[in-house]
Write a protein that holds these residues in place. Structure first.
Motif, short mmCIF file in Angstrom:
data_model
loop_
_atom_site.label_atom_id
_atom_site.label_comp_id
_atom_site.label_asym_id
_atom_site.label_seq_id
_atom_site.Cartn_x
_atom_site.Cartn_y
_atom_site.Cartn_z
N LEU A 272 11.04 41.24 -24.52
CA LEU A 272 10.84 42.36 -23.59
C LEU A 272 11.20 43.73 -24.11
O LEU A 272 12.39 43.88 -24.56
N THR A 273 10.66 44.66 -23.71
CA THR A 273 10.98 46.00 -23.79
C THR A 273 11.00 46.93 -22.80
O THR A 273 9.96 46.60 -21.90
N CYS A 274 12.19 47.73 -22.74
CA CYS A 274 11.78 48.74 -21.55
C CYS A 274 10.95 50.06 -21.96
O CYS A 274 10.97 50.70 -22.89
N CYS B 224 13.47 53.29 -21.85
CA CYS B 224 14.35 53.59 -23.09
C CYS B 224 14.26 52.71 -24.43
O CYS B 224 14.97 53.17 -25.27
N GLY B 225 13.19 51.94 -24.13
CA GLY B 225 12.99 51.26 -25.60
C GLY B 225 13.88 50.10 -25.71
O GLY B 225 13.73 49.47 -26.71
N ALA B 226 14.92 49.79 -24.78
CA ALA B 226 15.95 48.78 -25.25
C ALA B 226 15.01 47.32 -25.27
O ALA B 226 14.21 47.17 -24.56
N ALA B 227 15.31 46.58 -26.23
CA ALA B 227 14.45 45.36 -26.61
C ALA B 227 15.48 44.20 -25.85
O ALA B 227 16.69 44.32 -26.08
N GLY B 228 14.93 43.13 -25.63
CA GLY B 228 15.54 41.83 -25.38
C GLY B 228 14.93 40.52 -25.32
O GLY B 228 13.54 40.90 -25.69
#
Lengths: 458, 95
Positions: A37-39, A42-46
């Motif tokens: 998953l990406t935001c 803000c582009g944060a990935a998980g």
């Protein structure tokens, strides 16, 4: 039924094994290329897990894919022998248990040439993507199916949604297909016909004295308390992926040659944003057969009375200003505070498209035109799209020769009274069978000089 | 007593923060959020605020009313208020 399971909340907790009621299979379909998953803010990935919002900034999450293994592949060879359901695009959808595929399959909808409607609109190459034929009567069968399939694999055994009606039916149907209970939260006052499918499929219905946005807030809060997979809240990143299959089917049906434009109804903006993601993905795969300089314009349509995305588009704004109390005949698009509005705005602008807002009268005229010219009864969201096509052709935004595809996303039988006034002015002839006179019928038929719209002469 | 409901991401960020200490709070919702962000720690504050502004993707409701339709950050909070803080991922988005 299996006891409810509280979904994992931790961003670092590994996903639970995929399970499916009645099946011992826990094997994931190996061909999904989803990688996490990406935001979108803000582009944060998980990792792929149950998370509706970014843990860094609360932004919405999208499913990310590693498409590398498919780049340069031949879509015809890849997809050729697969069943004609949305799972034929499984590489571009979240991973699901293969045992779910059959139960939650949604068959492809037809793409039809609309010659007679095109004549009226001045468009020589007009096509209709007809999702009104899907099982619950709208395109929402697609995202609901993907969300329920994914939710089952993440431990949910009960499902729900906030809805303006169509998603309630679709979620209730998908839940029924897998033997899960369903809770739908809707604004009070929806047409009875709109809620009838959800009731028939066995859903429990909470009617909120307020707007869709109120219903949505309540669903979000209920999802915090109860182990219910709210498809468009708790499972939203996965839910949104299902909507990509509308365009994927269109492109395959057009032999991977994109049209000049698609016109998409705007509610939350999620369908248009998903359409843009689908186009980006197949472009990166090299699946499209484009003419030089040929681009797919994404056109959004929102009805008068609830136009936050269209208003932001014309203001040049990146964000929408909410409409507190939408007043539109297209209640399926009555989302005053569209969560995917910014994403839809970006997608429209990147594609060179536009956003348009027809009036209520134009929408009802369009519904009538689709009925009389194509034998297709669409709900007001579809009328909104058709009306926008007419307006943009009249203003020159669309050319006569443009290949244009209309996303007609819901069936008219769900909203039987909208625009019925014109038909009501054509009362039936009541006959006494003992004094039947064929000439009387002929006189009655030929006396319809005041027939409005598209009524034919006898 | 002021009651507060946090969405799961916010709840995780606020683990260990006893919001009951604000049960007798009276003032504006802006003041309330500033105060709980101080005791909630940097990560919690980061989720509520972008600089000095409330995050556009944070939906704030006081007694069931979106504060954008009330007085914004100046919306009054009384001792009987209920405050809901949830990510605006499926409906309300943006202030």
């Amino acid at each position: 039924m299996t006891a409810p399971v509280r979904p994992p909340e931790s961003l670092t907790e590994p996903p639970t094994p995929l399970t499916y009621p009645g099946s011992s299979s826990t094997a994931e379909v190996p061909t999904s290329l989803a990688s996490g998953l990406t935001c979108e803010v803000c582009g944060a990935a998980g990792p792929l897990e149950v998370a509706a919002a970014c843990g860094q900034c609360l932004g919405a999450l999208d499913v990310a894919y590693d498409l590398g293994p498919l780049v340069g592949s031949d879509p015809v060879a890849l997809l050729g022998r697969r069943p004609r359901t949305l799972w034929r695009f499984r590489e571009l959808l979240p991973p699901i248990d293969r045992a779910v595929e059959e139960g939650l399959a949604v068959e492809s909808s037809p793409l039809r040439r609309a010659r007679r409607l095109g004549e009226l609109l001045g468009l020589d190459d007009l096509w209709i993507k007809d999702d009104s034929v899907l099982p619950s009567g709208s395109f929402k069968d697609r995202p609901a199916s993907v969300a329920v399939a994914t939710g089952l694999g993440r431990g949910f055994t009960a499902f729900g949604c906030a809805s303006t009606g169509n998603l309630a039916a679709a979620t209730a149907r998908s839940a029924a297909r897998v033997g899960s209970p369903c809770l739908t939260v809707v604004p009070r006052g929806l047409p009875a016909a709109k809620l009838a499918p959800a009731r028939r499929y066995g859903a429990r219905i909470v009617e909120v004295r307020g707007t869709y946005d109120d219903a949505n807030r309540i669903a979000s809060l209920v999802g915090e308390r109860l182990p219910i997979g709210f498809v468009n809240v708790t499972l939203r990143p996965y839910y949104a992926e299902g909507s990509k299959t509308v365009l994927l089917e269109v492109l395959e049906q057009l032999s991977w040659t994109p049209p000049e434009a698609v016109i998409v109804p705007l509610g939350s903006g999620a369908l248009l944003a998903a359409t843009a993601r689908a186009e980006r993905q197949v472009t990166s795969l090299g699946w499209l057969d484009r003419s030089p300089g040929g681009g797919l314009r994404l056109i959004g349509s929102q009805p008068e009375g609830c136009t936050p995305i269209v208003d932001a588009f014309h203001r040049g704004a990146d964000r929408t200003e909410p409409v507190q109390t939408p007043t539109t005949i297209a209640e399926s698009l009555a989302i005053g505070d569209p969560a995917s509005g910014p994403a839809a705005l970006r997608a429209i602008r990147r594609s060179g498209g536009v956003a348009d807002a027809p009036s209520a009268g134009e929408v009802t005229d369009a519904i009538r035109a689709a009925c009389h010219r194509e034998g297709l009864w669409v709900e007001p969201a579809g009328g909104t799209v058709i009306a926008t096509a007419r307006r943009l052709r009249a203003s020159g935004v669309l050319s006569r020769s443009d290949r244009v595809v209309l996303f007609l996303t819901g069936a008219g039988w769900k909203v039987p009274d909208v625009g019925i006034e014109a038909e009501s002015s054509l009362p039936s002839l009541v006959l006494d069978p003992r004094r039947f006179d064929a000439d009387e019928i002929a006189r009655w038929l030929n006396g319809r000089d005041d027939a409005p719209g598209e009524a034919r002469a006898w | 007593m002021v009651t507060v409901t946090l969405g799961s991401v916010l709840r995780q960020a606020a683990l260990g923060v006893d919001l009951r200490r604000f049960a007798e709070f009276e003032g504006t919702v802006g003041e309330f959020l500033t105060q709980i962000s101080v005791v909630g720690g940097p990560r919690f504050r980061q989720l509520l605020f972008d600089g000095d502004q409330l995050r556009g993707v944070l939906a704030v409701y006081v007694d069931g009313v979106d504060i954008r339709y009330a007085g914004g950050a100046a919306t009054p909070v009384t001792r009987d208020s209920r405050i809901d803080l949830i990510p605006a991922v499926a409906g309300g988005a943006g202030f």
